[in-house]
Write an enzyme that holds these catalytic residues in place. Structure first.
Site, PDB file in Angstrom:
ATOM      1  N   ASP A  49      44.904  31.407  46.048  1.00  0.00           N
ATOM      2  CA  ASP A  49      43.716  32.048  45.469  1.00  0.00           C
ATOM      3  C   ASP A  49      44.051  33.480  45.061  1.00  0.00           C
ATOM      4  OD1 ASP A  49      41.020  33.207  45.127  1.00  0.00           O
ATOM      5  OD2 ASP A  49      40.364  31.302  45.993  1.00  0.00           O
ATOM      6  N   SER A  98      36.209  31.835  41.897  1.00  0.00           N
ATOM      7  CA  SER A  98      37.006  30.772  42.516  1.00  0.00           C
ATOM      8  C   SER A  98      36.311  29.417  42.491  1.00  0.00           C
ATOM      9  CB  SER A  98      37.332  31.126  43.971  1.00  0.00           C
ATOM     10  OG  SER A  98      38.237  32.192  44.010  1.00  0.00           O
ATOM     11  N   THR A 151      36.994  27.243  47.099  1.00  0.00           N
ATOM     12  CA  THR A 151      38.068  26.362  46.638  1.00  0.00           C
ATOM     13  C   THR A 151      38.040  24.998  47.340  1.00  0.00           C
ATOM     14  OG1 THR A 151      39.381  28.306  46.102  1.00  0.00           O
ATOM     15  CG2 THR A 151      40.546  26.200  46.175  1.00  0.00           C
ATOM     16  N   GLU A 273      45.307  25.700  50.641  1.00  0.00           N
ATOM     17  CA  GLU A 273      44.909  26.932  49.966  1.00  0.00           C
ATOM     18  C   GLU A 273      45.341  28.173  50.743  1.00  0.00           C
ATOM     19  OE1 GLU A 273      41.221  29.343  47.865  1.00  0.00           O
ATOM     20  OE2 GLU A 273      40.926  28.461  49.827  1.00  0.00           O
ATOM     21  N   ASP A 278      43.761  36.374  47.591  1.00  0.00           N
ATOM     22  CA  ASP A 278      42.612  36.863  46.822  1.00  0.00           C
ATOM     23  C   ASP A 278      41.885  37.990  47.543  1.00  0.00           C
ATOM     24  OD1 ASP A 278      40.396  36.565  44.790  1.00  0.00           O
ATOM     25  OD2 ASP A 278      39.292  35.934  46.574  1.00  0.00           O
ATOM     26  N   HIS A 282      41.090  41.717  46.293  1.00  0.00           N
ATOM     27  CA  HIS A 282      39.768  42.360  46.225  1.00  0.00           C
ATOM     28  C   HIS A 282      39.787  43.696  46.949  1.00  0.00           C
ATOM     29  CE1 HIS A 282      37.184  39.349  44.347  1.00  0.00           C
ATOM     30  NE2 HIS A 282      37.819  38.404  45.034  1.00  0.00           N
ATOM     31  N   HIS A 321      43.070  32.195  39.539  1.00  0.00           N
ATOM     32  CA  HIS A 321      42.865  33.400  38.698  1.00  0.00           C
ATOM     33  C   HIS A 321      43.689  34.489  39.345  1.00  0.00           C
ATOM     34  CE1 HIS A 321      40.502  34.868  42.042  1.00  0.00           C
ATOM     35  NE2 HIS A 321      39.849  33.718  42.037  1.00  0.00           N
ATOM     36  N   HIS A 414      38.104  40.024  39.772  1.00  0.00           N
ATOM     37  CA  HIS A 414      39.144  39.154  39.210  1.00  0.00           C
ATOM     38  C   HIS A 414      39.507  39.616  37.805  1.00  0.00           C
ATOM     39  CE1 HIS A 414      37.453  35.670  41.868  1.00  0.00           C
ATOM     40  NE2 HIS A 414      37.987  36.652  42.567  1.00  0.00           N
TER      41      HIS A 414
END
Ligand SMILES: [Zn+2]
Length: 452
Positions: A49, A98, A151, A273, A278, A282, A321, A414
């Site tokens: 992710d 996501s 996800t 995952e 991710d 962030h 992404h 993102h």
């Protein structure tokens, strides 16, 4: 003709050649059914992710042995197949979340940001996991977020809004495919989403024959003949930098593989995952980003070993992404210095919390970041007040790390850049080139159909 030439070359007599021919044809019939060069028996989908291309480049420099002139390759490098476009349905613009991207990767439809396994008209869609299940295959999940996060949820169930965690958890139990549960093994976090006042979905699973574990250690001692639910955290696993097992994704993946490959007649579909790449993006926290990437790289080693022993397995690795607009050099020009994150002992939130309890702030932060702070950096820490939010306190520490390493970030959200896709095994060639993310699902559906 080839076989006759081979037989005469190795000088077999007629009778033994006849036997050889019989056994050879038996083997080849078998291989049509089981080990076709282009049709996988097992499919493992790894979603990292937020892992835009810059994360992979950064990880290569992070792992570089500086005593040699060349930068050593990382496990990703030999597996590159192509790139994937990530944009969602037109109504959400070009930048995906996501949920929309997982729905695209899982079901092959463009949808709106926030949608879990539904179209823009909020109609549920069939995912590759569902199709695999319909074909009698084993199915499973191993993730570092709650298992009802965007996800994994998008592969499993349908909900018009990703934040409906309780409803999604209920669907994990309530939904069936041909009378069977959606998955045989589900590993990640999510106790707070499953064990609630209004309903205890963990107990529901237990009463329906699932075994439940909540420590990594228990995973080595589970009954492979019974389905397995493992929740190792309330809403997420700790950051890799903070966890008792820094390689927890590989630990969960190993356990899921043992489960799914036990009495594995029809093959399996496993979703893995690396959820927290991710989250580090962030947070604009490069130390955690690289630690999460390292857990992922170790997981890819586990999968490579599994693939070697089970060559009928397709492994795909991609991202949904990119996050944070990571650039591998910041405003200070031509340098990126990962040396300042290589000895980190904790995530920035943990370091910040420790610092606020300490008398000597610079000492504790130096210890946990793994380098000695200079006087100017010490003054930044001393200027932190107890009135500041934990986020602002963390930003002071992140600022120090981002300046030391000269890491660039452009957003806390993102970005719409294409991501890489990696993979190997039967069918991997179908994923070469530049694909729209919905094509990833379409091609997995084709591979599943080709098994019939
Ligand atoms: Zn995100």
């Amino acid at each position: 003709m080839k076989r006759n030439a081979l037989l005469s070359a190795i000088g077999l007599t007629f009778s033994s050649a006849f036997l050889f021919a019989c056994s050879a044809s038996a083997v080849s019939t078998d291989s049509v059914n089981q080990v076709d060069a282009d049709i996988p028996k097992n499919i493992i989908m790894v979603v990292a992710d937020g892992m835009g291309p810059a994360y992979v480049s950064a990880y290569r420099y992070f792992k570089d042995d500086r005593s040699t002139p060349l930068v050593e390759p990382i496990i990703f490098d030999d597996m590159l197949l192509g790139t994937v476009q990530t944009y969602p349905h037109q109504q959400s613009g070009f930048v995906t979340d996501s949920a929309a991207s997982a729905t695209a990767l899982a079901a092959g439809v463009k949808t709106y940001n926030g949608a879990v396994g539904v179209t823009v008209d909020k109609e549920p869609v069939e995912t590759v996991l569902h199709r695999a299940r319909k074909m009698g295959m084993g199915t499973g999940l191993a993730v570092t977020s709650t298992i009802v996060h965007a996800t994994p949820a998008s592969y499993m169930v349908a909900n018009e809004q990703r934040r409906n965690y309780f409803e999604i958890a209920d669907s994990f139990f309530d939904d069936r495919i041909d009378g069977r549960f959606l998955a045989d093994v589900m590993l990640g976090a999510g106790v707070e989403h499953f064990a609630r006042e209004d309903r205890n979905v963990i107990e529901d699973f237990q009463n329906s024959g699932f075994q439940y574990v909540d420590t990594y250690e228990q995973l080595t001692n589970v009954d492979l003949d019974k389905p397995l639910l493992g929740l190792f955290g309330s809403s997420s696993l700790p950051w890799a930098l903070d966890d008792s097992d820094p390689y927890r994704l590989s630990t969960l993946t190993k356990a899921a593989l043992s489960h799914l490959n036990h009495k594995n007649d029809k093959g399996f579909f496993l979703l893995v995952e690396a959820s927290q790449v991710d989250w580090a993006g962030h947070a604009n926290e490069i130390g955690s980003a690289m630690a999460e990437m390292h857990d992922l790289a170790v997981t890819l080693e586990v999968l490579a070993e599994f693939g070697k022993n089970n060559p009928d397995t397709l492994v795909l690795i991609t991202a949904d992404h990119s996050t944070g607009g990571l650039t591998v050099a910041g405003k200070d020009g031509y340098r990126w210095d990962p040396i300042w994150i290589q000895n980190a002992k904790a995530s920035v939130p943990t370091i910040a919390a420790q610092m606020m309890k300490a008398d000597d702030r610079a000492a504790i932060v130096s210890d946990l970041l793994g380098f000695e702070l200079n006087a100017q950096e010490g003054q930044l820490l001393d200027a932190v007040t107890t009135e500041m939010s934990s986020r602002d306190v963390e930003n002071v520490i992140k600022g120090i790390v981002n300046e030391r390493t000269n890491t660039g970030w452009t957003t806390n959200g993102h970005t719409a850049v294409d991501v890489n896709i990696y993979g190997y095994g039967p069918g991997a060639d179908k994923f070469k080139g530049n694909l729209d993310n919905i094509e990833v699902a379409h091609r997995i559906f084709e591979l599943l159909e080709a098994r019939d």
